[in-house]
Enzyme design. Structure first.
Site, PDB file in Angstrom:
ATOM      1  N   ASP A  17      52.685 -37.444  55.631  1.00 18.42           N
ATOM      2  CA  ASP A  17      53.200 -36.899  54.694  1.00 18.42           C
ATOM      3  C   ASP A  17      51.993 -37.280  53.576  1.00 18.42           C
ATOM      4  OD1 ASP A  17      56.401 -36.784  55.447  1.00 18.42           O
ATOM      5  OD2 ASP A  17      54.802 -35.023  55.562  1.00 18.42           O
ATOM      6  N   HIS A  21      58.891 -45.136  58.214  1.00 17.25           N
ATOM      7  CA  HIS A  21      59.758 -43.653  58.706  1.00 17.25           C
ATOM      8  C   HIS A  21      59.947 -44.440  59.797  1.00 17.25           C
ATOM      9  CE1 HIS A  21      59.131 -40.586  62.277  1.00 17.25           C
ATOM     10  NE2 HIS A  21      57.996 -40.850  60.984  1.00 17.25           N
TER      11      HIS A  21
END
Ligand code: SDX
Length: 427
Positions: free
Chosen positions: A362, A305
């Site tokens: 996700d 991320h």
């Protein structure tokens, strides 16, 4: 008296103001840089560059903090629901009872789709990706419903926001029904936001679809967790398009396009496709080594991320709230077991640990959507349904800011210096 930063270049020295946010974040205001020095900054992917000040969402990537209008996602998932969280994001406060009832009334009133818009669905190919349908239909809303732009009244913008939050659910469910060749199921005035969506998705005239409270709660949690994330790629796109004073539907439609990319919201679909390949190969270590091999552009979808460099708090919440849904399905679905094994191996692997690459939202959301029965093509659509209130809140914040300017970054030109035109005969 604000802090100052001094930029020295050659014989030039420029004092710049340092701005401080309410969570003590600091940024150097370079608004006068080019005028004073002729210099610009260059920052690939805007990794170090703030595009705006915002009151909506706070993220602390090191501490794994995510708060909407000051309230933590943990609190909201525990005590709130997606509709109330949407109101909070749009209006900077939790609703009173009357405000909540009025907002729910608007969502119900706007849940139907214009019958002429349903005709659009007929002309998409059967295998059209639902993100393509979603972006097209949201943009088309501006031809069927009153438009709002930067100069609209707050009340009109709020009505339009409620219309988008409500209709995106109907468009999504209608797109799914089209893809399986079934007649659409219309929204019901007697169901809550998430129950209505699940019913439109999974019920049919020939089956008794039973709403499952665990799944309704899990969907509320998933939509809350996706509701906003400050200046991510799709939200920055909505702000960029909104800065030209394009209408709200067009701005949101551009955000849907940005979200579709596999490095962004499309990652949840990519996670499941990756897990299916890993499961089929029976060689999980091969894929982990591929992801570490610089000569190979394969990356583990669902890991890493830009901002979270310890853990993605949303991933932690999903695991906590949705273990039951996962456990029930895990026994029946080997992909879920493959995912748990992959997570275990990655969290022990120095390559990923040293680069602070942890499972992100996700990674888990795709697993959960599968356990709830959603087809993989719908995963990024679910992300868009969740992110809708965040996109609208940022569009409202930008267009109501009297100091806002049209977004127009500069560049460093690296092409040819001046050269003459060469006639065809001499080429
Ligand atoms: C979302 O911004 C947001 O807030 C987004 C989001 C939201 O709510 O809006 O949180 C939603 O988009 C989550 C991210 C979903 N995307 C994925 O899961 C795709 C896989 N992840 C990566 O592509 C990547 O981690 C990104 C895109 C998420 C972040 O990329 P960065 O910040 O540009 O990091 P980087 O590319 O500079 O990587 C740093 C290092 C590199 O190795 P070195 O050059 O240092 O040797 O880490 C490596 C990368 O090669 N790396 C990975 C990896 N992610 C980064 N290696 C293997 N697998 C991965 N997934």
């Amino acid at each position: 008296m604000s802090d100052k930063a001094t930029l020295t270049y050659g014989d030039q020295s420029l004092e710049l103001n340092v701005v401080e946010g309410s969570e003590s974040e600091k940024g150097i205001d370079i608004g006068s840089l080019r005028k004073e020095t002729g210099l610009i900054t260059l920052d690939n992917g805007f990794m170090n560059t703030g595009s705006c000040s915002s009151r909506i969402t706070f993220i602390d990537g090191e501490k794994g903090i995510l708060r909407y209008r000051g309230i933590s996602i943990e609190d909201l998932c525990e005590h709130s629901n997606f509709v109330e969280t949407s109101y909070l994001l749009l209006h900077d406060r939790l609703p009173t009872k009357e405000q909540a009832e009025r907002f729910s009334g608007l969502l119900n009133r706007f849940s139907l789709l214009h019958e002429d818009m349903r005709n659009f669905l007929k002309y998409f190919p059967l295998d059209a990706h639902p993100m393509n349908i979603l972006g097209t239909m949201v943009n088309a809303l501006s031809s069927f419903y009153p438009n709002v732009s930067a100069n609209s009244m707050d009340e009109e913008i709020d009505i339009c926001g409620a219309r988008l939050i409500s209709k995106i659910r109907t468009i999504a469910a209608f797109a799914h029904k089209k893809s399986i060749g079934e007649p659409v199921i219309r929204p019901s005035k007697d169901l809550s936001y998430c129950s209505n969506f699940l019913n439109m998705m999974f019920s049919s005239s020939v089956s008794d679809y039973e709403l499952d409270d665990e799944q309704v709660k899990a969907l509320n949690v998933l939509l809350i967790l996706h509701a906003d994330h400050e200046q991510n790629c799709s939200t920055s796109t909505v702000r960029m398009v909104g800065s030209s004073q394009a209408n709200l539907y067009a701005s949101i439609s551009s955000g849907i396009a940005a979200l579709w990319g596999p490095l962004h919201g499309g990652a949840n679909q990519a996670v499941m496709e990756m897990l299916a390949k890993i499961h089929e190969s029976g060689d999980i270590h091969k894929y982990i080594e591929m992801a570490k091999d610089k000569s190979n552009n394969f990356r583990l979808s669902g890991f890493g991320h830009r901002v979270y460099k310890n853990f993605d708090p949303r991933a932690m919440v999903i695991k906590k709230y949705c273990q039951n849904v996962l456990n029930t399905a895990a026994g029946k679905d080997p992909l879920l077991e493959t995912a748990m094994k992959l997570e275990e191996l990655v969290l022990k692997d120095e390559y990923f640990v040293s680069r602070k690459l942890y499972p992100n939202v996700d990674f888990y959301s795709g697993l959960l959507y599968k356990a709830m029965g959603f087809p993989v093509e719908m995963y990024t659509v679910l992300f868009a349904i969740g992110r809708m209130p965040g996109w609208i809140a940022h569009w409202k914040e930008l267009t109501s800011d009297p100091t806002a300017k049209i977004g127009r970054p500069r560049q460093i030109y690296t092409g040819y210096t001046e050269r003459s035109y060469t006639p065809m005969a001499e080429r």
